[in-house]
Design an enzyme around this catalytic site. Structure first.
Site, PDB file in Angstrom:
ATOM      1  N   ASN A 139     -19.941 -15.861 -48.508  1.00 44.71           N
ATOM      2  CA  ASN A 139     -20.643 -15.087 -47.481  1.00 44.71           C
ATOM      3  C   ASN A 139     -20.563 -13.607 -47.836  1.00 44.71           C
ATOM      4  O   ASN A 139     -19.597 -13.146 -48.442  1.00 44.71           O
ATOM      5  CB  ASN A 139     -19.995 -15.308 -46.107  1.00 44.71           C
ATOM      6  CG  ASN A 139     -20.741 -14.579 -45.007  1.00 44.71           C
ATOM      7  OD1 ASN A 139     -21.864 -14.939 -44.655  1.00 44.71           O
ATOM      8  ND2 ASN A 139     -20.142 -13.528 -44.487  1.00 44.71           N
ATOM      9  N   GLU A 199     -25.576 -14.989 -49.087  1.00 44.66           N
ATOM     10  CA  GLU A 199     -26.636 -13.971 -49.024  1.00 44.66           C
ATOM     11  C   GLU A 199     -26.927 -13.333 -50.381  1.00 44.66           C
ATOM     12  O   GLU A 199     -27.934 -12.630 -50.522  1.00 44.66           O
ATOM     13  CB  GLU A 199     -26.297 -12.896 -47.991  1.00 44.66           C
ATOM     14  CG  GLU A 199     -26.431 -13.366 -46.549  1.00 44.66           C
ATOM     15  CD  GLU A 199     -25.099 -13.521 -45.843  1.00 44.66           C
ATOM     16  OE1 GLU A 199     -24.098 -13.787 -46.559  1.00 44.66           O
ATOM     17  OE2 GLU A 199     -25.052 -13.397 -44.618  1.00 44.66           O
ATOM     18  N   ASP A 246     -19.235   4.851 -34.632  1.00 44.76           N
ATOM     19  CA  ASP A 246     -20.009   3.631 -34.854  1.00 44.76           C
ATOM     20  C   ASP A 246     -21.512   3.903 -34.804  1.00 44.76           C
ATOM     21  O   ASP A 246     -21.940   5.056 -34.786  1.00 44.76           O
ATOM     22  CB  ASP A 246     -19.542   2.479 -33.945  1.00 44.76           C
ATOM     23  CG  ASP A 246     -19.958   2.651 -32.492  1.00 44.76           C
ATOM     24  OD1 ASP A 246     -20.929   3.386 -32.228  1.00 44.76           O
ATOM     25  OD2 ASP A 246     -19.308   2.045 -31.622  1.00 44.76           O
TER      26      ASP A 246
HETATM   27  C1  LIG Z   1     -23.392  -0.187 -42.820  1.00 49.02           C
HETATM   28  C2  LIG Z   1     -22.919  -1.339 -41.992  1.00 49.02           C
HETATM   29  C3  LIG Z   1     -21.622  -1.361 -41.517  1.00 49.02           C
HETATM   30  C4  LIG Z   1     -21.151  -2.447 -40.776  1.00 49.02           C
HETATM   31  N1  LIG Z   1     -19.851  -2.485 -40.378  1.00 49.02           N
HETATM   32  C5  LIG Z   1     -19.367  -3.606 -39.789  1.00 49.02           C
HETATM   33  C6  LIG Z   1     -17.969  -3.710 -39.490  1.00 49.02           C
HETATM   34  O1  LIG Z   1     -17.191  -2.799 -39.733  1.00 49.02           O
HETATM   35  N2  LIG Z   1     -17.530  -4.870 -38.940  1.00 49.02           N
HETATM   36  C7  LIG Z   1     -18.355  -5.921 -38.665  1.00 49.02           C
HETATM   37  O2  LIG Z   1     -17.887  -6.960 -38.210  1.00 49.02           O
HETATM   38  N3  LIG Z   1     -19.684  -5.820 -38.897  1.00 49.02           N
HETATM   39  C8  LIG Z   1     -20.201  -4.699 -39.461  1.00 49.02           C
HETATM   40  N4  LIG Z   1     -21.535  -4.612 -39.762  1.00 49.02           N
HETATM   41  C9  LIG Z   1     -22.457  -5.681 -39.347  1.00 49.02           C
HETATM   42  C10 LIG Z   1     -22.426  -6.929 -40.177  1.00 49.02           C
HETATM   43  O3  LIG Z   1     -21.788  -6.865 -41.399  1.00 49.02           O
HETATM   44  C11 LIG Z   1     -23.826  -7.456 -40.417  1.00 49.02           C
HETATM   45  O4  LIG Z   1     -24.507  -7.495 -39.216  1.00 49.02           O
HETATM   46  C12 LIG Z   1     -23.891  -8.795 -41.095  1.00 49.02           C
HETATM   47  O5  LIG Z   1     -25.202  -9.229 -41.069  1.00 49.02           O
HETATM   48  C13 LIG Z   1     -23.083  -9.891 -40.492  1.00 49.02           C
HETATM   49  O6  LIG Z   1     -23.157 -10.923 -41.418  1.00 49.02           O
HETATM   50  P1  LIG Z   1     -22.889 -12.438 -41.074  1.00 49.02           P
HETATM   51  O7  LIG Z   1     -24.033 -12.867 -40.184  1.00 49.02           O
HETATM   52  O8  LIG Z   1     -22.894 -13.061 -42.416  1.00 49.02           O
HETATM   53  O9  LIG Z   1     -21.587 -12.534 -40.369  1.00 49.02           O
HETATM   54  C14 LIG Z   1     -22.031  -3.516 -40.475  1.00 49.02           C
HETATM   55  C15 LIG Z   1     -23.333  -3.487 -40.939  1.00 49.02           C
HETATM   56  C16 LIG Z   1     -23.781  -2.417 -41.685  1.00 49.02           C
HETATM   57  C17 LIG Z   1     -25.185  -2.432 -42.186  1.00 49.02           C
END
Ligand SMILES: Cc1cc2nc3c(=O)[nH]c(=O)nc-3n(C[C@H](O)[C@H](O)[C@H](O)COP(=O)(O)O)c2cc1C
Length: 435
Positions: A139, A199, A246
């Site tokens: 992932n 992904e 954030d």
């Molecule tokens: C720049 C950026 C920073 C992010 N920081 C975090 C974070 O610190 N913690 C978190 O849980 N998600 C964070 N996210 C959101 C997720 O990583 C993101 O929505 C991702 O699609 C989730 O993937 P998943 O569906 O495979 O769990 C961030 C996204 C971006 C684009």
């Protein structure tokens, strides 16, 4: 195109600004990037590190579209297509990201930025995080990480993310935090697809990539990344994380979050650290853009023809979505509202507009609200539903929020005044003025 090639490309086009004087990773680099946003900048002389730093690289949809050599309007179909037609990346053995294998881990040697005065520490904010579960496979997602020793971070893992599910299941996980990536990899990492979907295959469908086995953990990582920080995240070993800015540009609270212990660092020769300002345009684009295809598809599934979607920066690229439809029946506006919420459940306010409204111009959308909307008949209020934990106005701790859909489309039949914008005569203006 790799990260390095991209920097060369924008440099050749005169688009990359260079800072050659010494600048500090503590507050200074972030301050310069914010003030210069959205101009891409490379810092050639970071005070506390031998490595260079580049930031503001992918701040707008136009920049991302030009990276992929498509029109900005093609981004939604391009991403939908990449999810539907994902493909395996090529596996290689000798990768640029492993040109240098550091013998010791010392995070103080990296230009990990301290962004804003009240931050809890130096933060990695641009890392694409690769992890693996024995059943689901690999992932990719993003997790910010706050440095608190020479080898450890606390990393923010939101409940419900695939990483969170994996960690609950396994207690400890091997991870690779990959820094210095191109938009195909970053957008793929920011996309939420069904659990078990690697992904990196979406990234490869957006633009072919090569992957390599990480040096010390059993994970496949983007071969052309600038840095790979390999190690382990522990569910029950926690450390304070925050405060940190954030997506909403407000400060997130301090929480006890899992520890990420870095065990190995590999990088390219003369590696370049990628900065990504929290809450700024680049963060917003990466959060909002992958939700546009999911909203687009869900609205179309209701039978209403969706023309375009903008998860706009004014709404933190998360809490608002403007949806353009080709209205055919009076029910289409409300159907589209429900479809859009199904496509992005963290969204708080949805605005449905007709095809004559420019969804990228807030004044045009406001005009539709002013002239086409009536609160008693054209509004859908969904009281107290789970929304976004990022919204400071949501119920603290529970993310319960009131969602509203605004149908800003004009009635199909005007009963009183017309809803059309009056056209002024078109004239050849040069004829009337001496330059
Ligand atoms: C720049 C950026 C920073 C992010 N920081 C975090 C974070 O610190 N913690 C978190 O849980 N998600 C964070 N996210 C959101 C997720 O990583 C993101 O929505 C991702 O699609 C989730 O993937 P998943 O569906 O495979 O769990 C961030 C996204 C971006 C684009």
């Amino acid at each position: 195109m790799g990260f390095r090639e991209y920097l060369d490309d924008i440099d050749n086009k005169g688009l990359l600004k260079k800072v050659d004087i010494e600048v500090s990773k503590k507050l200074e680099i972030a301050g310069i990037l914010k003030q210069m946003e959205p101009t891409p900048i490379i810092f050639n002389n970071a005070k506390e590190s031998e490595f260079r730093v580049a930031g503001n690289l992918f701040c707008t949809k136009n920049v991302i579209a030009s990276y992929f050599k498509v029109d900005p309007n093609d981004l939604i179909p391009m991403l939908s297509n990449a999810i539907l037609n994902s493909s395996e990346p090529e596996i290689i053995k000798n990768a640029p990201c492993q040109e240098i294998i550091e013998q010791n881990v010392d995070l103080d040697k990296l230009p990990i930025l301290f962004h804003c005065e009240k931050d809890g520490g130096n933060y990695i904010s641009s890392a694409v995080v690769v992890t693996r579960d024995p059943d689901y496979g690999q992932n990719l997602d993003f997790h910010r990480a706050m440095q608190f020793s020479k080898s450890k971070f606390s990393t923010r893992i939101v409940r419900g993310r695939n990483f969170h599910t994996f960690l609950e299941k396994n207690d400890e996980l091997d991870v690779a935090f990959c820094v210095g990536n191109t938009p195909n990899i970053m957008i793929a990492a920011a996309t939420s697809v069904e659990i078990g979907f690697d992904e990196l295959m979406i990234a490869n469908a957006l633009e072919p990539i090569k992957v390599v086995k990480a040096n010390s953990v059993d994970l496949m990582v983007p071969a052309e990344a600038e840095f790979i920080l390999e190690g382990r995240v522990f569910k029950d070993e926690k450390h304070a994380e925050g405060p940190f800015v954030d997506l909403t540009e407000t400060y997130d609270t301090i929480r006890e979050e899992p520890v990420f212990e870095v065990k190995k660092i590999t990088h390219r020769k003369n590696a370049i650290w990628q900065a990504l300002l929290p809450g700024a345009l680049e963060h917003k684009i990466l959060m909002g853009m992958p939700r546009e295809p999911t909203i687009f598809n869900k609205v179309n599934e209701t039978g209403v023809k969706c023309l375009d979607v903008n998860v706009n920066p004014g709404g933190c690229s998360w809490l608002h979505a403007i949806v353009q439809i080709d209205k055919k029946t009076e029910e289409d506006g409300k159907k589209a509202i429900y479809g859009a919420f199904a496509g992005h459940s963290s969204c708080k306010h949805i605005f449905i507009v007709d095809k004559d409204i420019n969804i990228y111009d807030p004044l045009s959308v406001e005009w539709a609200m002013a002239t086409r909307f009536q609160g008693d008949t054209r509004m859908v209020v969904k009281e107290k539903e789970p929304g976004s934990s990022l919204d400071p106005s949501a119920e603290p701790g529970t993310k319960m929020t009131t969602k509203i859909g605004f149908d800003l489309t004009k009635p199909l039949v005007a009963k009183g005044k017309s809803f059309e914008i009056a056209e002024f005569p078109k004239v050849d203006i040069k004829k009337y003025f001496n330059e």
